[in-house]
Scaffold this active site. Structure first.
Site, PDB file in Angstrom:
ATOM      1  N   HIS A  83      -5.124   3.915   7.036  1.00 20.54           N
ATOM      2  CA  HIS A  83      -4.547   5.113   6.427  1.00 20.54           C
ATOM      3  C   HIS A  83      -3.093   5.340   6.844  1.00 20.54           C
ATOM      4  O   HIS A  83      -2.618   6.470   6.896  1.00 20.54           O
ATOM      5  CB  HIS A  83      -5.398   6.347   6.705  1.00 20.54           C
ATOM      6  CG  HIS A  83      -6.764   6.265   6.081  1.00 20.54           C
ATOM      7  ND1 HIS A  83      -6.947   6.054   4.728  1.00 20.54           N
ATOM      8  CD2 HIS A  83      -8.010   6.336   6.621  1.00 20.54           C
ATOM      9  CE1 HIS A  83      -8.241   6.013   4.465  1.00 20.54           C
ATOM     10  NE2 HIS A  83      -8.907   6.165   5.595  1.00 20.54           N
ATOM     11  N   ASP A 102       0.860  -1.174   0.000  1.00 21.45           N
ATOM     12  CA  ASP A 102       0.000   0.000   0.000  1.00 21.45           C
ATOM     13  C   ASP A 102       0.898   1.225   0.000  1.00 21.45           C
ATOM     14  O   ASP A 102       2.057   1.170   0.451  1.00 21.45           O
ATOM     15  CB  ASP A 102      -0.920   0.025   1.227  1.00 21.45           C
ATOM     16  CG  ASP A 102      -1.941   1.154   1.141  1.00 21.45           C
ATOM     17  OD1 ASP A 102      -2.908   1.015   0.380  1.00 21.45           O
ATOM     18  OD2 ASP A 102      -1.738   2.178   1.807  1.00 21.45           O
ATOM     19  N   GLU A 149       0.930   5.695   0.578  1.00 19.42           N
ATOM     20  CA  GLU A 149       0.280   6.945   0.959  1.00 19.42           C
ATOM     21  C   GLU A 149       0.862   8.041   0.078  1.00 19.42           C
ATOM     22  O   GLU A 149       2.064   8.034  -0.225  1.00 19.42           O
ATOM     23  CB  GLU A 149       0.504   7.268   2.440  1.00 19.42           C
ATOM     24  CG  GLU A 149      -0.058   6.230   3.405  1.00 19.42           C
ATOM     25  CD  GLU A 149      -1.567   6.080   3.320  1.00 19.42           C
ATOM     26  OE1 GLU A 149      -2.241   7.046   2.895  1.00 19.42           O
ATOM     27  OE2 GLU A 149      -2.075   5.001   3.669  1.00 19.42           O
ATOM     28  N   ASP A 189      -2.517  -0.331   6.306  1.00 21.04           N
ATOM     29  CA  ASP A 189      -3.439  -0.753   5.243  1.00 21.04           C
ATOM     30  C   ASP A 189      -2.953  -2.033   4.575  1.00 21.04           C
ATOM     31  O   ASP A 189      -3.761  -2.892   4.193  1.00 21.04           O
ATOM     32  CB  ASP A 189      -3.579   0.355   4.199  1.00 21.04           C
ATOM     33  CG  ASP A 189      -4.482   1.482   4.695  1.00 21.04           C
ATOM     34  OD1 ASP A 189      -5.031   1.356   5.790  1.00 21.04           O
ATOM     35  OD2 ASP A 189      -4.625   2.486   3.967  1.00 21.04           O
TER      36      ASP A 189
END
Length: 680
Positions: free
Chosen positions: A628, A488, A490, A633
């Site tokens: 998040h 994942d 960000e 995640d």
């Protein structure tokens, strides 16, 4: 309970109401104005069409409700026993949903009792495994247990600290990123031939590692893999170097001392400060390639960090093996190099080079280490002389009293049964090669046992890793046999054209098990401010990422971590759009197969309206923690993937290719391709 209608139910009710109003209006008109044949025909036609539409809508709604109930029942049976069917969403099938829920309650009670009995039966076995893991966790020496093909089955925390790279050591990974493949193959052949353990040395990232290898045979003579005990002996070698340097200085001072009291004082001082340093027993087998690395590193230290010292790769892989003290030989080469007036650039190679074409090659079974350099112009040493180095000069240098590993240079060569010759700009060190091993066990050799036990509970071992099928395309491999890297990211925003990644998180799923300790987590400098709106979501500020590596610098670590695995993520097409641009900038290929948990859920549960990570996690019984954050995640997505793999298998989807084709068939996949591109 208040009656709540879903979208299909609201459309159906609206259609029925509209049809009733229209039909009522026509009937009222007919009653008021008399029977008109045309109007009667229109009414009959409208009635038939309306009834057909109502029937089709009802059948469609009933089928959708049945599919949803079936999908929820599979979730209940296969991955989340606490899941229950929603009677409201079941509509007229609410009695069926209630009956299934009662069966689920009874099943859960029965399984709880069965689980307790199974847990009791397994308790002794688990206790043994825990003791095994605790033993390995407490060992100071790094231990790695491998399958016959080199995949890691177990490692302890000491091994993880020694390697200090989450991209190299992990369950199911090949150990050859840590220990050279040729050393393992050679050591296994020797261990099986001799019926005992094998000790060798290798170079890993500039450090000298001592490797103790023990082969394991299972009952019936089958190959059970091998155990590696590793030790970083670099500092010990340096301590030995300091000890020997002090011994050289003592020898020179003793030759100048005449007073007996002064002699005793010199010796006592040396014993107090230097003799306690342990000698390193490194007469072990080492590949000629690794020996060249050790020699080049020692020459580099002698000439300085800016000197041009290179190791020339052999023309053919596998240049042979020798039994040697590699650092003692390296110091011998440095001494000869200094005596010959050698200076950079220096090249170290295994085997004769172009300069040796006129010379007679060494006998078969001999390994030659060749060192070439540029003779210094005007040097006073023998490097200025034409032809071969004078024999008396070489003899003088070899007989000098300054010891290496406690021996003169000539005695050191004799210990290795080696010889040396040279010419201006050239030195050759000849060593006997270790005989090739047939690999057959010695006659009468019993079952080989590892010298130590294994693992670090609970993430560091798995003795039931499935062996990969040879010559099988990855798409045809069973999902149960695959290793997954769940990732994942960000970002600073949602537009890959203008926004950038600020964090990457990844975790591995091996043998259907999420490994919480095998993770990769990196902050990434986007080279631009992080908007406050994005910081409010993931908590990453501009100050936190300033000075961190950029994404093209982080991506090679991620690809090493994911090497040989299937990439997975939730709505992973979004992440890949950011990563692909970085891959192009870093000059690496991002070509791993990909599975998307969002698309899998859309295929498994097409009649559920929401396919968000939170909705899927709730349905499958996964706790959402650390949402998040990139790693948080990734961990939630990995837990979801583990449960989805069970559902796929129960649905008849068993291979990676089948799972990818199923994912691509969904409406969500078409939306994903339109938004994120690609043809995964």
């Amino acid at each position: 309970m208040a009656l709540e209608l879903d979208r299909r139910q609201r459309l159906w009710v609206a259609g029925v109401t509209g049809y009733a109003v229209a039909a009522g209006g026509v009937v009222t008109g007919l009653l008021a104005g008399g029977a008109d044949p045309v109007a009667t025909a229109l009414l009959a036609t409208a009635s038939v069409l309306g009834l057909a539409w109502l029937l089709a809508a009802r059948v469609s709604r009933t089928a959708a409700t049945a599919r949803r109930l079936a999908a929820d029942t599979r979730v209940l049976l296969d991955v989340n026993p606490a899941h229950r069917l929603d009677p409201v969403a079941a509509g007229e099938m609410y009695l069926l949903a209630a009956a299934v829920n009662r069966l689920a309650d009874a099943r859960q009670d029965a399984e709880a009792g069965l689980a307790e009995r199974v847990a009791t039966a397994r308790r002794d076995l688990e206790a043994e495994r825990n003791r095994l893991a605790a033993l390995l966790a407490g060992l100071a020496l790094p231990v790695v247990v491998c399958a016959p093909d080199g995949r890691v089955l177990l490692y302890n925390d000491a091994a993880r600290r020694l390697v200090d790279d989450e991209t190299l050591l992990g369950l199911g990974r090949p150990v050859f990123g840590v220990v050279d493949r040729s050393l393992v193959a050679h050591g296994l052949a020797r261990a099986r031939r001799d019926g005992r353990g094998y000790t060798g040395t290798t170079v890993h990232r500039g450090r000298l590692l001592s490797v103790r290898l023990t082969a394991v045979q299972e009952p019936g003579g089958q190959d059970g893999g091998f155990v590696l005990v590793l030790e970083d002996v670099t500092e010990t070698v340096r301590a030995t170097d300091r000890r020997e340097a002090s011994l050289v200085a003592l020898t020179e001072r003793l030759t100048e001392a005449h007073d007996p009291q002064q002699l005793r004082r010199l010796v006592a001082d040396w014993v107090q400060h230097s003799a306690a340093v342990p000698l390193l027993p490194v007469m072990t087998e080492i590949s000629a390639d690794d020996l060249a690395e050790v020699v080049a590193g020692t020459v580099q230290e002698h000439l300085g960090p800016d000197a041009d010292v290179a190791v020339q790769a052999p023309t053919a892989p596998g240049a042979g093996w020798v039994r040697a003290d590699p650092h003692a030989l390296a110091r011998l080469v440095v001494r000869l190099l200094a005596g010959a007036g050698g200076s950079a650039p220096v090249t170290v190679r295994v085997g004769p080079g172009e300069e040796d074409v006129s010379r007679t090659p060494g006998p078969a079974g001999e390994v030659t280490l060749t060192v070439t350099w540029t003779p210094r112009a005007g040097a006073a040493g023998p490097g200025d002389l034409p032809g071969d180095l004078p024999g008396d000069w070489l003899d003088d240098l070899l007989d000098r009293p300054a010891p290496i590993a406690g021996l003169t240079s000539r005695a050191l060569l004799a210990r290795h049964r080696g010889r040396v010759d040279g010419a201006p700009g050239l030195l050759r060190l000849h060593l006997p090669a270790v005989p090739a091993s047939s690999g057959a066990p010695a006659a009468g050799a019993g079952v080989l046992r590892p010298a130590v036990a294994t693992g670090s509970r609970p993430e560091f071992y798995d003795f039931e890793l499935p062996a990969p099928a040879p010559d099988t395309d990855l798409a045809d491999r069973p999902l149960a046999d695959l290793t997954f890297t769940v990732l994942d990211t960000e970002t600073t925003g949602l537009d890959p054209a203008t926004d950038r990644v600020v964090a990457v998180g990844a975790v591995r799923v091996v043998n259907g098990r999420l490994l919480h300790d095998e993770v990769l987590e990196r902050l990434v400098d986007p080279r631009r401010p992080v908007p406050a709106a994005s910081t409010a979501v993931h908590g990453i500020t501009t100050a936190m990422v300033a000075g961190q590596p950029t994404l093209p610098e982080v991506l090679p670590d991620l690809l090493r971590f994911a090497d040989g695995t299937v990439l997975a993520g939730h709505n992973v097409g979004f992440d890949l759009r950011f990563l692909q641009a970085a891959a192009d900038a870093a000059g690496v290929r991002l070509d791993l197969p990909v599975l998307d948990t969002l698309l899998i859920d859309a295929a498994l549960h097409p009649d559920h309206e929401s396919h968000t990570l939170e909705a899927i996690a709730e349905r499958l019984g996964v706790d959402v923690v650390g949402r998040h954050t990139a790693l948080g995640d990734a961990l939630v997505t990995a837990e979801v993937l583990v449960r989805q793999l069970v559902l796929l298998r129960r649905s008849g989807v068993t291979t990676l290719g089948e799972a990818i084709r199923l994912s691509r068939s969904t409406q969500q996949a078409r939306v994903d391709r339109r938004l994120n591109g690609g043809g995964r």
